[in-house]
Design a protein around this motif. Structure first.
Motif, PDB file in Angstrom:
ATOM      1  N   THR A  24     -10.686   4.246  41.900  1.00  0.00           N
ATOM      2  CA  THR A  24      -9.520   4.217  42.780  1.00  0.00           C
ATOM      3  C   THR A  24      -8.791   2.894  42.600  1.00  0.00           C
ATOM      4  N   VAL A  25      -7.502   2.992  42.315  1.00  0.00           N
ATOM      5  CA  VAL A  25      -6.641   1.824  42.143  1.00  0.00           C
ATOM      6  C   VAL A  25      -5.644   1.802  43.295  1.00  0.00           C
ATOM      7  N   ALA A  26      -5.632   0.720  44.043  1.00  0.00           N
ATOM      8  CA  ALA A  26      -4.703   0.584  45.164  1.00  0.00           C
ATOM      9  C   ALA A  26      -3.656  -0.464  44.852  1.00  0.00           C
ATOM     10  N   GLU A  27      -2.398  -0.104  45.021  1.00  0.00           N
ATOM     11  CA  GLU A  27      -1.337  -1.100  44.950  1.00  0.00           C
ATOM     12  C   GLU A  27      -0.810  -1.315  46.363  1.00  0.00           C
ATOM     13  N   VAL A  28      -0.515  -2.561  46.697  1.00  0.00           N
ATOM     14  CA  VAL A  28      -0.124  -2.896  48.063  1.00  0.00           C
ATOM     15  C   VAL A  28       1.142  -3.738  48.061  1.00  0.00           C
ATOM     16  N   GLU A  29       1.858  -3.683  49.166  1.00  0.00           N
ATOM     17  CA  GLU A  29       3.047  -4.528  49.307  1.00  0.00           C
ATOM     18  C   GLU A  29       2.655  -5.980  49.556  1.00  0.00           C
ATOM     19  N   GLU A  30       1.532  -6.161  50.249  1.00  0.00           N
ATOM     20  CA  GLU A  30       1.073  -7.514  50.550  1.00  0.00           C
ATOM     21  C   GLU A  30      -0.439  -7.593  50.356  1.00  0.00           C
ATOM     22  N   LEU A  31      -0.879  -8.470  49.461  1.00  0.00           N
ATOM     23  CA  LEU A  31      -2.298  -8.677  49.205  1.00  0.00           C
ATOM     24  C   LEU A  31      -2.720 -10.002  49.839  1.00  0.00           C
ATOM     25  N   VAL A  32      -3.670  -9.927  50.759  1.00  0.00           N
ATOM     26  CA  VAL A  32      -4.060 -11.104  51.536  1.00  0.00           C
ATOM     27  C   VAL A  32      -5.516 -11.473  51.242  1.00  0.00           C
ATOM     28  N   PRO A  33      -5.916 -12.710  51.533  1.00  0.00           N
ATOM     29  CA  PRO A  33      -7.312 -13.117  51.315  1.00  0.00           C
ATOM     30  C   PRO A  33      -8.271 -12.352  52.224  1.00  0.00           C
ATOM     31  N   LEU A  34      -9.508 -12.261  51.789  1.00  0.00           N
ATOM     32  CA  LEU A  34     -10.544 -11.609  52.580  1.00  0.00           C
ATOM     33  C   LEU A  34     -10.671 -12.299  53.936  1.00  0.00           C
ATOM     34  N   ILE A  75      -8.038  -1.667  60.007  1.00  0.00           N
ATOM     35  CA  ILE A  75      -8.272  -1.181  58.648  1.00  0.00           C
ATOM     36  C   ILE A  75      -8.458   0.339  58.645  1.00  0.00           C
ATOM     37  N   HIS A  76      -7.700   1.015  57.798  1.00  0.00           N
ATOM     38  CA  HIS A  76      -7.801   2.476  57.694  1.00  0.00           C
ATOM     39  C   HIS A  76      -8.831   2.916  56.664  1.00  0.00           C
ATOM     40  N   ILE A  77      -8.927   2.198  55.559  1.00  0.00           N
ATOM     41  CA  ILE A  77      -9.872   2.538  54.484  1.00  0.00           C
ATOM     42  C   ILE A  77     -10.657   1.285  54.113  1.00  0.00           C
ATOM     43  N   PRO A  78     -11.985   1.347  54.178  1.00  0.00           N
ATOM     44  CA  PRO A  78     -12.786   0.180  53.788  1.00  0.00           C
ATOM     45  C   PRO A  78     -12.831   0.009  52.272  1.00  0.00           C
ATOM     46  N   GLY A  79     -13.049  -1.217  51.839  1.00  0.00           N
ATOM     47  CA  GLY A  79     -13.007  -1.549  50.431  1.00  0.00           C
ATOM     48  C   GLY A  79     -14.026  -0.836  49.562  1.00  0.00           C
ATOM     49  N   ILE A  80     -15.052  -0.252  50.159  1.00  0.00           N
ATOM     50  CA  ILE A  80     -16.068   0.450  49.361  1.00  0.00           C
ATOM     51  C   ILE A  80     -15.467   1.628  48.607  1.00  0.00           C
ATOM     52  N   PHE A  81     -14.326   2.135  49.076  1.00  0.00           N
ATOM     53  CA  PHE A  81     -13.680   3.273  48.427  1.00  0.00           C
ATOM     54  C   PHE A  81     -12.690   2.854  47.336  1.00  0.00           C
ATOM     55  N   VAL A  82     -12.540   1.550  47.121  1.00  0.00           N
ATOM     56  CA  VAL A  82     -11.538   1.041  46.175  1.00  0.00           C
ATOM     57  C   VAL A  82     -12.216   0.186  45.108  1.00  0.00           C
ATOM     58  N   GLN A  83     -11.842   0.404  43.841  1.00  0.00           N
ATOM     59  CA  GLN A  83     -12.404  -0.387  42.736  1.00  0.00           C
ATOM     60  C   GLN A  83     -11.454  -1.478  42.251  1.00  0.00           C
ATOM     61  N   ARG A  84     -10.147  -1.248  42.349  1.00  0.00           N
ATOM     62  CA  ARG A  84      -9.166  -2.227  41.877  1.00  0.00           C
ATOM     63  C   ARG A  84      -7.997  -2.293  42.863  1.00  0.00           C
ATOM     64  N   ILE A  85      -7.472  -3.487  43.064  1.00  0.00           N
ATOM     65  CA  ILE A  85      -6.337  -3.660  43.957  1.00  0.00           C
ATOM     66  C   ILE A  85      -5.405  -4.725  43.387  1.00  0.00           C
ATOM     67  N   PHE A  86      -4.095  -4.495  43.517  1.00  0.00           N
ATOM     68  CA  PHE A  86      -3.118  -5.473  43.064  1.00  0.00           C
ATOM     69  C   PHE A  86      -1.883  -5.387  43.946  1.00  0.00           C
ATOM     70  N   GLN A  87      -1.100  -6.456  43.924  1.00  0.00           N
ATOM     71  CA  GLN A  87       0.141  -6.466  44.686  1.00  0.00           C
ATOM     72  C   GLN A  87       1.278  -5.993  43.804  1.00  0.00           C
ATOM     73  N   GLY A  88       1.985  -4.963  44.273  1.00  0.00           N
ATOM     74  CA  GLY A  88       3.095  -4.424  43.500  1.00  0.00           C
ATOM     75  C   GLY A  88       4.266  -5.386  43.441  1.00  0.00           C
ATOM     76  N   ASP A  89       5.015  -5.303  42.350  1.00  0.00           N
ATOM     77  CA  ASP A  89       6.151  -6.212  42.160  1.00  0.00           C
ATOM     78  C   ASP A  89       7.361  -5.806  42.984  1.00  0.00           C
ATOM     79  N   THR A  90       7.749  -4.549  42.859  1.00  0.00           N
ATOM     80  CA  THR A  90       8.948  -4.067  43.546  1.00  0.00           C
ATOM     81  C   THR A  90       8.712  -2.673  44.101  1.00  0.00           C
ATOM     82  N   TYR A  91       9.408  -2.354  45.172  1.00  0.00           N
ATOM     83  CA  TYR A  91       9.342  -1.015  45.764  1.00  0.00           C
ATOM     84  C   TYR A  91      10.750  -0.578  46.155  1.00  0.00           C
ATOM     85  N   GLU A  92      11.202   0.520  45.565  1.00  0.00           N
ATOM     86  CA  GLU A  92      12.523   1.049  45.904  1.00  0.00           C
ATOM     87  C   GLU A  92      12.510   1.775  47.243  1.00  0.00           C
ATOM     88  N   LYS A  93      11.398   2.482  47.509  1.00  0.00           N
ATOM     89  CA  LYS A  93      11.247   3.241  48.757  1.00  0.00           C
ATOM     90  C   LYS A  93      12.439   4.183  48.976  1.00  0.00           C
TER      91      LYS A  93
END
Length: 233
Positions: A186-196, A204-222
């Motif tokens: 599971t790869v999660a991209e987020v608008e804001e990536l914060v320290p642990l 928190i809606h989903i705990p990190g055990i369900f995610v293997q990779r996470i990064f902050q996205g550059d741009t979002y058109e929405k």
């Protein structure tokens, strides 16, 4: 605590190959993994099977992959806003599996929970149930539906931390949470990536055990799929 943070979307997509099965979160154009989709287009992978609520629109979302003929099969519950999807489906270029929306969500959740299959009343007595096992429970008929078996799940969250804990916002909660942990990676991209430790555990809606990779996205058109406004009087 394991740090799931990767430097960018390119690193997040390492291991994606031709003919894989991918889950992609979002509802319409809300909460879709925009950065991951754009990188998949650049990556040029072909023969993909995509599991998603929808197929985007002609020039955005999964519609970008359809334009490049990178998708061989769509498993979706709603595809009404994409002319290119319609053209490819009617011409036989694209294999399509349309399933009830609730069934789509539950097949994701079954995979997330490690259940091989579920029974659902949705679709009994229709084409959806053709060729599938059916069973009666308490006087009501149900259809056996198998959990999805995906290689990657790409989800988009509002905020996340380096351990992969996620918070979603609004309509993005419709399918993204069920897809977390429902694939091998599971790869999660987020608008804001914060320290642990920065997120309130109660939010928190989903705990990190369900995610293997996470990064902050550059741009979002929405983008808005259908904009409806009141006529000025």
């Amino acid at each position: 605590m394991i740090n799931k943070k990767v430097a960018n979307v390119q690193e997040a997509l390492q291991g994606v190959k031709d003919n894989m099965t991918l889950m992609l979160g979002g509802f319409g154009l809300s909460g879709i993994p925009e950065n991951a989709i754009a990188e998949l287009v650049k990556h040029g992978v072909k023969g993909l099977t995509c599991i998603s609520n929808n197929a985007g629109v002609d020039d955005f979302g999964l519609g970008l992959l359809l334009q490049e003929r990178q998708i061989k099969k769509m498993i979706s519950s709603y595809v009404g806003e994409n002319d290119e999807f319609e053209r490819q489906m009617l011409s036989g270029e694209l294999d399509v599996e349309l399933i009830p929306q609730g069934t789509l969500a539950e097949r994701c959740r079954a995979a997330q929970a490690g259940f091989p299959a579920i029974y659902t009343p949705a679709g009994f007595g229709t084409e959806v149930a053709e060729g599938k096992e059916t069973r009666e429970f308490n006087g009501k008929m149900y259809v056996l539906e198998h959990a999805f078996d995906a290689d990657f799940a790409f989800v988009k969250a509002w905020k996340g931390d380096e351990a992969g804990n996620l918070i979603f916002k609004g309509t993005a909660r419709n399918f993204n949470p069920n897809m977390c942990g429902a694939a091998k990676i599971t790869v999660a991209e987020v608008e804001e990536l914060v320290p642990l430790g920065s997120l309130d555990p109660n939010q928190i809606h989903i705990p990190g055990i369900f995610v293997q990779r996470i990064f902050q996205g550059d741009t979002y058109e929405k983008r808005i799929e259908q904009r409806t406004v009141r006529v000025k009087e």
